[in-house]
Every structure is written in structure tokens, then in C-alpha cells.
Design a protein around this motif. Structure first.
Motif, PDB file in Angstrom:
ATOM      1  N   ILE A  77       0.862  -1.186   0.000  1.00  0.00           N
ATOM      2  CA  ILE A  77       0.000   0.000   0.000  1.00  0.00           C
ATOM      3  C   ILE A  77       0.895   1.231   0.000  1.00  0.00           C
ATOM      4  O   ILE A  77       1.785   1.358   0.840  1.00  0.00           O
ATOM      5  CB  ILE A  77      -0.910   0.018   1.238  1.00  0.00           C
ATOM      6  CG1 ILE A  77      -1.842  -1.205   1.231  1.00  0.00           C
ATOM      7  CG2 ILE A  77      -1.718   1.313   1.295  1.00  0.00           C
ATOM      8  CD1 ILE A  77      -2.691  -1.337   2.484  1.00  0.00           C
ATOM      9  N   LEU A 114      -2.035  -1.211  -3.840  1.00  0.00           N
ATOM     10  CA  LEU A 114      -3.058  -0.210  -3.553  1.00  0.00           C
ATOM     11  C   LEU A 114      -2.388   1.162  -3.526  1.00  0.00           C
ATOM     12  O   LEU A 114      -1.404   1.368  -2.803  1.00  0.00           O
ATOM     13  CB  LEU A 114      -3.736  -0.490  -2.210  1.00  0.00           C
ATOM     14  CG  LEU A 114      -4.916  -1.471  -2.208  1.00  0.00           C
ATOM     15  CD1 LEU A 114      -4.519  -2.813  -2.799  1.00  0.00           C
ATOM     16  CD2 LEU A 114      -5.458  -1.668  -0.794  1.00  0.00           C
ATOM     17  N   PHE A 197      -9.649   0.941   1.743  1.00  0.00           N
ATOM     18  CA  PHE A 197      -8.426   0.178   1.483  1.00  0.00           C
ATOM     19  C   PHE A 197      -8.577  -1.274   1.946  1.00  0.00           C
ATOM     20  O   PHE A 197      -8.187  -2.202   1.237  1.00  0.00           O
ATOM     21  CB  PHE A 197      -7.236   0.840   2.176  1.00  0.00           C
ATOM     22  CG  PHE A 197      -6.606   1.953   1.398  1.00  0.00           C
ATOM     23  CD1 PHE A 197      -5.442   1.743   0.678  1.00  0.00           C
ATOM     24  CD2 PHE A 197      -7.163   3.225   1.383  1.00  0.00           C
ATOM     25  CE1 PHE A 197      -4.847   2.764  -0.049  1.00  0.00           C
ATOM     26  CE2 PHE A 197      -6.591   4.257   0.660  1.00  0.00           C
ATOM     27  CZ  PHE A 197      -5.430   4.029  -0.055  1.00  0.00           C
TER      28      PHE A 197
END
Length: 317
Positions: A77, A114, A197
Motif C-alpha cells: 500500500i 493499492l 483500502f
């Protein structure tokens, strides 16, 4: 395949405002989290004690460091972003770093990525911030990874955000001359952002999707400033000023170490951070309204306790 709830996750840029909310939510889901930082000693005290979180000193801009960090994680991420800087600094954070992360993931075989972007991101945008965010989006969409891009409007929550900045200013200023007063935005709660997320990790339908994260209400910046003052108990006149005056403000503030307003910020305000389609329908829930949360953030005592309780309930969803 969805990412298992106990999988290890690498969070780059996770030591700030959004990162705290996301890392707490990841840990609550059973994930172990690796959190690189340039200076471990400066990482927020509320992050280091979290079970399952490993904070390490690392320069994520070094490709060799990234190729050592990425292996062993089920997903990466990237929350890195900056609102201030010159062209070199914006490109380093928003364009070059994602490029290095993607290269390290391809080299080590990690597929799930992400990426935090911003509403209004556009390689042809009016500001360096929006241009470099737009370049990064194009780069992510053209990579061979399983990616999800998040495009939030302005984010609010407890801690350092526009609400605390506005409230501090309104406490001391008899009136506020405001540049970019007519710029429109849809403030989104940080807990809805971090929840998005998590949802993306657990739902394969969100792979290779670009998701707008916005609240239910559109405000002008002038309306938002006035609302903050009224809610915090420090109402002040908020006066819209022309662009030339805003440029003078920004120039004067540029001498500060972390200026609250820069010329690039003003240029960004030429683009409304709204989405008429609303909060990404694929996520499956309605976002929390600013009006439901801000009074608890800007208040103390029992109101703050109610905020923490609401945050805990939201985290269990």
C-alpha cells in the motif's frame, strides 16, 4: 484471490494521518504490518505499540531497499503524498517512488498494489501536485500488477487535517481573508478512506478499479471555513479575496518551514475536488457526513469520547 485476513502487508507512507487509521484497521483485521520510516524515533507513539506492527528505518526511495522490503508481503500500500515542494520534490514523491515500488514488486513477484491518488489528479492539471498525481495514475494503470487507485477529496478526522488547521486559525484571527473561496470540495472521513483500502484487499472485484472517495455534501472552501468556526464556537467573518491577493498571501507564507498556503496549493484550488457520482458504489456503503463527525472532533470531553466510540464501531464494519 482475496488477501487473507492474517496476511503481511507493507504500508509505505503509513506514519501520517491516513496511515494511523489504516494501520490500526489492518491490525484489527489480523494483518501483520511492516511500516518503513526514514526516522523510527519520530514515528507516532500510537503506532509503534500496536501488536503486529514492525516499524523499521528504511529509505524507500532506494530501489535496493525496496527489493528487500517487498518480498514476503501479500500486498503493498502506497500512501505517500506531499502538498508542498518544487517540481523535483513533487516528482520524487508522486512519480518516481511509485515507479520504483512497481519495479520492486515485479522483480519480487508481489502482485497486489493499492495506490493513494487524489481527486482532480491530471497530468495536464494546473498545479504540480495534480500533474504529478496524474502521471502516477497513468503509470499504475499501465503496469502489470493487480492495482486499485483511490481518489479521495479532502480528508477529515481527529488529528492534523483541515479542520484543526481552520480551527486554530479562527481562534486567533478577527477575520479570515480566504483565497480560492469558491473552490468546491466533498470532505470524506478518514475512517471511510481506510475502510475502503481494507475492502479492496478483501474484494477481488476492486482489482484494476479507480475509486472516488467523497463525502455526501459539497462545500465551497468559504462555507467550510465558516462551518468550522461556527461548530468550534469561534465564528469569524470569512472574506473571499481575488487571486492576486491570494498569490501575495502564498508568497509571504512561502518563507515558513511548512507554509499553510503555497502558490501550487492555490493552483490546485482551480479544480473542484468533487465527484457528482458520489462515493464509489462498488464499495457498498454510504460515507459518513462531515456534519455528523466534526462537532465531536472540534469539541472536548464527552463529545470526544463519543467520537472514539463511533470510530471503534465503524472499524468493526
Amino acid at each position: 484471490m482475496p488477501i487473507p485476513s492474517n496476511a503481511p502487508i507493507l504500508v509505505i507512507g503509513g506514519t501520517g494521518f491516513v496511515g494511523l487509521s489504516l494501520v490500526e484497521r489492518l491490525v484489527a483485521r489480523g494483518h501483520t504490518v511492516t511500516l518503513p520510516s526514514r526516522d523510527r524515533e519520530k514515528v507516532r507513539e500510537d503506532l509503534i505499540p500496536l501488536p503486529g506492527v514492525t516499524v523499521i528505518n528504511a529509505d524507500v526511495h532506494n530501489p535496493r531497499v525496496l527489493t528487500k522490503l517487498v518480498p514476503g508481503h501479500a500486498a503493498v500500500i502506497n500512501l505517500v503524498g506531499t502538498l508542498h515542494g518544487n517540481q523535483t520534490q513533487f516528482r520524487r514523491a508522486h512519480v518516481e517512488l511509485p515507479e520504483k515500488i512497481i519495479a520492486a514488486m515485479k522483480q519480487t513477484g508481489v502482485q497486489r498494489y493499492l495506490h493513494m491518488s487524489a481527486l482532480g489528479a491530471n497530468a495536464m492539471g494546473p498545479s504540480l501536485y495534480l500533474q504529478t498525481k496524474g502521471e502516477a495514475e497513468a503509470q499504475v494503470r499501465n503496469c502489470d500488477l493487480d492495482w486499485t487507485i483511490f481518489r479521495p477529496s479532502v480528508i477529515f478526522g481527529s488529528g492534523k487535517c483541515f479542520l484543526s488547521l481552520f480551527a486554530s486559525l479562527l481562534k486567533v484571527a478577527p477575520f479570515v481573508p480566504l483565497a480560492g473561496a469558491s473552490s468546491r470540495t466533498q470532505p470524506v472521513w478518514v475512517e471511510d478512506v481506510s475502510r475502503a483500502f481494507i475492502h479492496a484487499l478483501e474484494d477481488d472485484n476492486l482489482r484494476n478499479q479507480t475509486l472516488s472517495l467523497v463525502g455526501p455534501t459539497v462545500y465551497t472552501m468559504q462555507e467550510l471555513m465558516r462551518y468550522t468556526g461556527k461548530t468550534a464556537g469561534t465564528p469569524r467573518p470569512v472574506i473571499a479575496v481575488p487571486d492576486w491577493f491570494g498569490q501575495l498571501q502564498a508568497a509571504a507564507m512561502s518563507i515558513l518551514p511548512r507554509p499553510p498556503l503555497t502558490r501550487d496549493n492555490l493552483a490546485s484550488l482551480k479544480v473542484d475536488t468533487i465527484d457528482p457520482a458520489g462515493f464509489a458504489p462498488l464499495l457498498g456503503w454510504r460515507p459518513m457526513a462531515l456534519e455528523a463527525i466534526a462537532p465531536m472532533i472540534l469539541a472536548q470531553g464527552r463529545a470526544r469520547d463519543r467520537y472514539l466510540m463511533l470510530r471503534k464501531q465503524h472499524r468493526n464494519m
